[in-house]
Design an enzyme around this catalytic site. Structure first.
Site, PDB file in Angstrom:
ATOM      1  N   ILE A 187       0.834  -1.202   0.000  1.00  0.00           N
ATOM      2  CA  ILE A 187       0.000   0.000   0.000  1.00  0.00           C
ATOM      3  C   ILE A 187       0.869   1.253   0.000  1.00  0.00           C
ATOM      4  O   ILE A 187       1.990   1.238   0.507  1.00  0.00           O
ATOM      5  CB  ILE A 187      -0.969  -0.016   1.215  1.00  0.00           C
ATOM      6  CG1 ILE A 187      -1.917   1.182   1.197  1.00  0.00           C
ATOM      7  CG2 ILE A 187      -0.211  -0.129   2.521  1.00  0.00           C
ATOM      8  CD1 ILE A 187      -3.044   1.119   2.246  1.00  0.00           C
ATOM      9  N   CYS A 188       0.337   2.317  -0.571  1.00  0.00           N
ATOM     10  CA  CYS A 188       0.934   3.651  -0.567  1.00  0.00           C
ATOM     11  C   CYS A 188       2.190   3.679  -1.435  1.00  0.00           C
ATOM     12  O   CYS A 188       2.131   3.449  -2.624  1.00  0.00           O
ATOM     13  CB  CYS A 188       1.184   4.109   0.868  1.00  0.00           C
ATOM     14  SG  CYS A 188       1.558   5.862   1.042  1.00  0.00           S
TER      15      CYS A 188
END
Length: 181
Positions: A101-102
Site C-alpha cells: 500500500i501507498c
C-alpha cells in the site's frame, strides 16, 4: 491462513496496523515482523509499537501472504532490506499473495513483481511501479498481487486481503461489524 506484515521504522502506522486489526477481526492469523533486530518500531508519525517477532526468527514457509505498508522512510527501508526483497520474490514465484500500500508498491516494482500486472500506489510513485499497468483505483487485485493508494484506502486494502484469503461473505460480515459502508 497466516500472513506476515513487514514493519520498518518510518512506516505509515495506519496502513500497517489497520491491516493487522482487520485481518485479526476476520479470524486470520497475522504476524507483525520487524525488519530490524528489535521488536520495537517507530512509525513515520512518531508512534512506537511492538511487533510480534523480528525478520530473522520468521519461518516464511509457514506464511500464505506478506504485506508491505508504506510511509516514509519505511518504504525505503523495506526496499533496501535484501531479505524482504528475497521473500517477496519467492512469494510471487510460488503464487503466494503479496500486498503493498501507498509507496510500498514501488518495492514490488523494483523487485520485478509487477511486470504486466495492474497496480496502484500513492500519487507520485507511479513511475516506480516498474512493468505495471498503473491505474488510479482505490485498491487493485491482479492475481496474487494486491496494491492500494494510501492511508485513506487502508480499510479497503485490508478488506481486499480478507476477500482474497477468505471470501466476500467474511468481508460483508466485517463491514457490518465495523459500520463501514
Amino acid at each position: 491462513m497466516k500472513t506476515g506484515i513487514f514493519m520498518a521504522d518510518g512506516c505509515e502506522e495506519i496502513e500497517g496496523l489497520t491491516v493487522v486489526d482487520i485481518l485479526r477481526r476476520a479470524g486470520l492469523e497475522i504476524e507483525m515482523i520487524s525488519i530490524s533486530s528489535s521488536k520495537s518500531v517507530t512509525g513515520s508519525h512518531g508512534i512506537t509499537f511492538l511487533t510480534d517477532t523480528v525478520f530473522e526468527d520468521v519461518n516464511f514457509d509457514a506464511l500464505d501472504a506478506v504485506v508491505l505498508p508504506g510511509g516514509m522512510p519505511g518504504t525505503l527501508h523495506l526496499g533496501a532490506h535484501e531479505g524482504v526483497t528475497s521473500v517477496i520474490r519467492q512469494f510471487a514465484a510460488s503464487g503466494k499473495l503479496t500486498a503493498a500500500i501507498c509507496a510500498a508498491p514501488s518495492v514490488l516494482g523494483a523487485a520485478g513483481i509487477l511486470d504486466g500486472k495492474h497496480a496502484v500506489c500513492h500519487p507520485g510513485f507511479e513511475e516506480r511501479l516498474t512493468g505495471a499497468i498503473v491505474s488510479e483505483d482505490t485498491v487493485m487485485t491482479d492475481g496474487t498481487v494486491i496494491t492500494s493508494r494510501g492511508m485513506g484506502t487502508a480499510i479497503d486494502f485490508a478488506l481486499a486481503i480478507v476477500s482474497y484469503l477468505k471470501d466476500d461473505a467474511a468481508v460483508s460480515d466485517l463491514k457490518q461489524k465495523l459500520v463501514y459502508t
